[in-house]
Design a protein around this motif. Structure first.
Motif, short mmCIF file in Angstrom:
data_model
loop_
_atom_site.label_atom_id
_atom_site.label_comp_id
_atom_site.label_asym_id
_atom_site.label_seq_id
_atom_site.Cartn_x
_atom_site.Cartn_y
_atom_site.Cartn_z
N PRO A 8 -6.65 30.64 32.18
CA PRO A 8 -5.58 29.81 31.61
C PRO A 8 -6.05 28.68 30.69
N SER A 9 -7.32 28.33 30.78
CA SER A 9 -7.82 27.27 29.88
C SER A 9 -8.02 27.80 28.46
N LYS A 10 -8.02 29.13 28.31
CA LYS A 10 -8.16 29.75 26.99
C LYS A 10 -6.81 30.25 26.52
N THR A 11 -6.62 30.21 25.21
CA THR A 11 -5.38 30.73 24.64
C THR A 11 -5.68 31.96 23.80
N ALA A 58 2.16 34.29 37.86
CA ALA A 58 0.75 34.58 37.59
C ALA A 58 0.08 35.22 38.80
N ALA A 59 0.37 34.75 39.98
CA ALA A 59 -0.25 35.30 41.19
C ALA A 59 0.12 36.77 41.37
N ASP A 60 1.39 37.12 41.12
CA ASP A 60 1.83 38.51 41.25
C ASP A 60 1.15 39.39 40.20
N ALA A 61 1.04 38.90 38.98
CA ALA A 61 0.41 39.67 37.91
C ALA A 61 -1.07 39.89 38.22
N LYS A 62 -1.75 38.85 38.66
CA LYS A 62 -3.17 38.97 38.99
C LYS A 62 -3.37 39.96 40.14
N ALA A 63 -2.50 39.90 41.13
CA ALA A 63 -2.60 40.82 42.27
C ALA A 63 -2.41 42.26 41.82
N VAL A 86 -1.85 37.61 28.18
CA VAL A 86 -1.27 36.28 28.05
C VAL A 86 0.00 36.25 28.89
N THR A 87 0.44 35.06 29.21
CA THR A 87 1.64 34.92 30.04
C THR A 87 2.77 34.30 29.24
N ASP A 88 3.94 34.89 29.37
CA ASP A 88 5.15 34.40 28.72
C ASP A 88 6.20 34.18 29.81
N VAL A 89 6.01 33.11 30.56
CA VAL A 89 6.85 32.85 31.73
C VAL A 89 8.31 32.68 31.34
#
Length: 178
Positions: A51-54, A104-109, A122-125
């Protein structure tokens, strides 16, 4: 009595029109995109795993790539997942994922469990980037050329036939262009 006949006739006409369109062989999954032939909308979003990178589409200039919108809660996305893994394993084209309106936790899992076909995600919440790309739902996939121009859009689940007959030939052609 007449007040019932007019709505009935209109209803039957609409049903007839719908039936003829469905029977005409028109692929209802093909949604013309006004973005085909235009630059991919710009954005800068945090990466899912770092997340620190874009990431921005400008980072892919000079490369042909696929932009796949998905979510861990999306059953259709899971249906196309083996195909994405195959694309990545055989190095047909770089795939960048956009995790759409997901935790994010669900996607990572999901990525840890199923494997990760993406060069990065990338995440588009809030779903704002999806709006910029004219997304009607997930999954959707774009092919973007070396100049950052959208060349193809697939609405819905990727299929082996579509990959073999449309996407991979287009990617090969785009790779040859300067």
């Amino acid at each position: 009595m007449m007040r019932y006949i007019v709505p009935l006739v209109v209803f039957l006409a609409l049903v007839g029109l719908l039936y003829t369109q469905l029977e005409s062989g028109i692929d209802t999954h093909l949604v013309p995109s006004p973005f085909i032939g235009k630059p991919a909308p710009a954005f800068a979003l945090p990466q899912l795993l770092e997340p620190s990178k874009t990431f921005s589409p400008a980072d892919m200039k000079g490369k042909v790539w696929m932009f796949n919108l998905w979510a861990s809660w999306c059953e259709s996305c899971r249906d196309e997942y083996p195909l994405l893994l195959d694309i990545a394993q055989n190095q047909h084209v770089t795939i960048v994922g956009l995790d759409y309106k997901d935790k994010a936790a669900d996607a990572k899992a999901w990525l840890a469990q199923a494997g990760d076909p993406y060069a990065l995600n990338v995440t588009d919440v809030e779903g704002r980037i999806a709006i910029d790309y004219g997304i009607t739902g997930v999954p959707e996939t774009f092919v973007i050329d070396k100049h950052g121009v959208i060349r193809y859009k697939e609405v819905g689940v990727l299929t082996p036939e579509n990959l073999k007959n449309k996407i991979l030939p287009l990617v090969a052609k785009l790779e040859q262009e300067t």
